[in-house]
Design a protein around this motif. Structure first.
Motif, short mmCIF file in Angstrom:
data_model
loop_
_atom_site.label_atom_id
_atom_site.label_comp_id
_atom_site.label_asym_id
_atom_site.label_seq_id
_atom_site.Cartn_x
_atom_site.Cartn_y
_atom_site.Cartn_z
N SER A 112 1.67 -2.52 5.95
CA SER A 112 1.40 -1.91 4.65
C SER A 112 1.98 -2.75 3.50
CB SER A 112 1.96 -0.49 4.58
OG SER A 112 3.37 -0.50 4.67
N LYS A 113 2.61 -3.88 3.85
CA LYS A 113 3.21 -4.76 2.85
C LYS A 113 2.93 -6.22 3.23
CE LYS A 113 7.72 -5.87 0.84
NZ LYS A 113 9.15 -5.49 0.81
N VAL A 114 2.57 -7.00 2.24
CA VAL A 114 2.29 -8.42 2.43
C VAL A 114 3.10 -9.21 1.41
CG1 VAL A 114 0.53 -10.21 2.14
CG2 VAL A 114 -0.04 -8.10 3.31
N THR A 115 3.72 -10.31 1.87
CA THR A 115 4.46 -11.18 0.96
C THR A 115 3.95 -12.60 1.12
OG1 THR A 115 6.43 -9.80 1.10
CG2 THR A 115 6.73 -12.05 0.31
N VAL A 116 3.63 -13.22 0.00
CA VAL A 116 3.23 -14.63 -0.04
C VAL A 116 4.36 -15.34 -0.77
CG1 VAL A 116 1.50 -16.27 -0.81
CG2 VAL A 116 0.80 -13.95 -0.17
N ASN A 139 -5.56 -24.18 -5.17
CA ASN A 139 -6.30 -22.94 -5.01
C ASN A 139 -5.78 -22.21 -3.79
OD1 ASN A 139 -8.20 -23.24 -7.18
ND2 ASN A 139 -9.21 -24.80 -5.95
N THR A 140 -5.56 -20.93 -3.94
CA THR A 140 -5.07 -20.09 -2.87
C THR A 140 -6.11 -19.03 -2.60
OG1 THR A 140 -2.83 -20.40 -3.72
CG2 THR A 140 -3.15 -18.61 -2.16
N LEU A 141 -6.45 -18.83 -1.36
CA LEU A 141 -7.41 -17.80 -1.00
C LEU A 141 -6.96 -17.19 0.32
CD1 LEU A 141 -10.10 -16.52 -1.92
CD2 LEU A 141 -11.26 -18.18 -0.46
N MET A 142 -6.59 -15.91 0.27
CA MET A 142 -6.11 -15.22 1.46
C MET A 142 -6.70 -13.82 1.51
SD MET A 142 -2.15 -16.32 1.15
CE MET A 142 -2.16 -16.76 -0.58
N LEU A 143 -6.99 -13.33 2.69
CA LEU A 143 -7.51 -11.99 2.89
C LEU A 143 -6.57 -11.24 3.82
CD1 LEU A 143 -9.81 -9.90 2.49
CD2 LEU A 143 -10.89 -10.90 4.51
N TYR A 144 -6.15 -10.04 3.41
CA TYR A 144 -5.22 -9.23 4.20
C TYR A 144 -5.77 -7.83 4.38
CZ TYR A 144 -1.79 -12.84 3.10
OH TYR A 144 -1.13 -14.04 2.98
N HIS A 145 -5.45 -7.23 5.52
CA HIS A 145 -5.74 -5.82 5.76
C HIS A 145 -4.45 -5.06 5.51
CE1 HIS A 145 -7.63 -2.26 7.33
NE2 HIS A 145 -6.53 -2.03 8.01
N MET A 146 -4.51 -4.06 4.65
CA MET A 146 -3.34 -3.27 4.29
C MET A 146 -3.39 -1.93 5.03
SD MET A 146 -1.93 -5.38 2.16
CE MET A 146 -0.63 -4.39 1.47
N SER A 147 -2.44 -1.72 5.92
CA SER A 147 -2.35 -0.46 6.66
C SER A 147 -1.87 0.65 5.75
CB SER A 147 -1.38 -0.60 7.84
OG SER A 147 -1.83 -1.58 8.74
N ASN A 199 0.87 -1.18 0.00
CA ASN A 199 0.00 0.00 0.00
C ASN A 199 0.90 1.23 0.00
OD1 ASN A 199 -1.85 2.02 0.38
ND2 ASN A 199 -2.67 1.24 2.30
N HIS A 200 0.87 2.02 -1.06
CA HIS A 200 1.67 3.24 -1.14
C HIS A 200 0.85 4.48 -0.80
CE1 HIS A 200 4.99 1.48 -3.94
NE2 HIS A 200 4.91 0.87 -2.79
N GLY A 201 -0.39 4.28 -0.40
CA GLY A 201 -1.28 5.39 -0.07
C GLY A 201 -1.54 5.51 1.42
N GLU A 202 -2.37 6.45 1.78
CA GLU A 202 -2.70 6.70 3.19
C GLU A 202 -4.06 6.14 3.58
OE1 GLU A 202 -0.59 7.66 5.58
OE2 GLU A 202 0.79 7.40 3.91
N GLU A 203 -4.76 5.56 2.62
CA GLU A 203 -6.06 4.95 2.91
C GLU A 203 -5.87 3.46 3.14
OE1 GLU A 203 -10.47 4.52 0.83
OE2 GLU A 203 -8.97 5.86 -0.04
N GLU A 204 -6.34 2.96 4.27
CA GLU A 204 -6.26 1.52 4.55
C GLU A 204 -7.29 0.79 3.69
OE1 GLU A 204 -6.58 0.70 8.72
OE2 GLU A 204 -4.83 1.91 9.20
N PHE A 205 -6.99 -0.46 3.37
CA PHE A 205 -7.95 -1.26 2.62
C PHE A 205 -7.68 -2.74 2.87
CE2 PHE A 205 -4.38 -0.42 -0.25
CZ PHE A 205 -4.10 -1.65 -0.81
N ASP A 206 -8.61 -3.56 2.40
CA ASP A 206 -8.47 -5.01 2.47
C ASP A 206 -8.21 -5.53 1.06
OD1 ASP A 206 -9.10 -5.15 5.26
OD2 ASP A 206 -11.20 -4.84 4.70
N ILE A 207 -7.47 -6.63 0.98
CA ILE A 207 -7.23 -7.23 -0.33
C ILE A 207 -7.39 -8.75 -0.23
CG2 ILE A 207 -4.71 -7.42 -0.11
CD1 ILE A 207 -4.78 -6.40 -3.18
#
Length: 119
Positions: free
Chosen positions: A66-70, A50-58, A31-39
């Motif tokens: 603000s960074k997720v690595t799989v 099949n891969t299914l993951m949900l993350y909250h991005m600060s 996330n390079h922005g200031e708005e949090e979101f889910d992905i």
């Protein structure tokens, strides 16, 4: 008004990301922005993985979260697809990097520019 962004990546025989050469991949989302979101990250392959993951991005300014690595997602040289769905309608603030690997070594790097993006 739409409130989502969708990133899609498809690898198959003969594609720019030719699945015959990709044994596994690592995926990084930032996330390079200031708005949090889910992905939501969804991956599918012909071999049934099949891969299914949900993350909250600060927010980027928070750093942590603000960074997720799989890592080490196997493709076994078969066709696969990835779909990343976020609940933010500005894809420009999301950086996506896919590291294609063979034998544990990175053989190609694909960024959000290589993904189809729907806003």
């Amino acid at each position: 008004m739409k409130t989502i962004s969708i990133f899609q990546f498809i690898s198959h025989v003969g594609a720019a990301a030719d699945s015959r050469y990709i044994q596994a991949f690592d995926l990084t989302v930032e996330n390079h922005g200031e708005e949090e979101f889910d992905i939501l990250i969804q991956g599918e392959s012909e071999c049934g993985a099949n891969t299914l993951m949900l993350y909250h991005m600060s927010a980027a300014s928070k750093g942590i979260g603000s960074k997720v690595t799989v890592s080490e997602v196997p493709t076994n040289f078969g066709p696969f697809s990835l779909q990343l769905v976020s609940n933010i309608n500005d894809a420009s603030r999301t950086a996506v990097t896919l590291f294609a690997k063979q034998g544990g070594s990175v053989i190609a790097i694909f960024t959000q520019q290589h993904f189809s993006i729907l806003e």
